[in-house]
Scaffold this active site. Sequence first.
Site, short mmCIF file in Angstrom:
data_model
loop_
_atom_site.label_atom_id
_atom_site.label_comp_id
_atom_site.label_asym_id
_atom_site.label_seq_id
_atom_site.Cartn_x
_atom_site.Cartn_y
_atom_site.Cartn_z
CG ASP A 87 -2.27 -4.15 -0.87
OD1 ASP A 87 -3.06 -4.31 0.07
OD2 ASP A 87 -1.93 -3.02 -1.29
CB CYS A 136 -0.90 0.00 1.23
SG CYS A 136 -1.85 1.52 1.44
CB THR A 167 6.65 -17.96 -18.77
OG1 THR A 167 5.77 -18.28 -19.84
CG2 THR A 167 5.93 -18.18 -17.47
CD GLU A 225 -8.06 1.07 -7.11
OE1 GLU A 225 -9.10 0.97 -6.42
OE2 GLU A 225 -6.93 1.25 -6.60
#
Length: 148
Positions: free
Chosen positions: A62, A55, A79, A97
């Site tokens: 998170d 955060c 990958t 977001e």
Amino acid sequence: MSTIDDTSGLKHLGSGKTSYAFHEPTADILEAFPNKYPNRDYQIRFEHPEFTSLCPKTGQPDFATIEITYIPDALCIETKSLKLYFTAFRNHGSFMETITNKILDDLVSVCQPRMMQVVALFNPRGGTSLTVTAEYFKDNSAPIETQF
């Protein structure tokens, strides 16, 4: 057509010298290789259930599962470089977001797919879970039905 893939431009895969960055996710970490079937629409799906970031305000971790579905054009995402890219978010502080949209922007810049969708399913924190979906369609083409 040869079934041998060109790996000459890949520096991470098979190098034996993996270097991890835990705070600076950039598109420079990502690598792509030539798509052997650029005239065919087919989906590639990645699921990364161990994504972590911080955060930006509290520094609390998170956790998320990141799902990427795309239809390649000339290039496919390699990958191992994707795993290293995700690791670079580990100590990076950013809103969920912003992270989701950055992942989409960086992946699109590297492989220029026909279509790409990034879904970030963040684990609950403070009793609230958050899912962010970001999409890209080349030439503003119509969305392609996908099942998640």
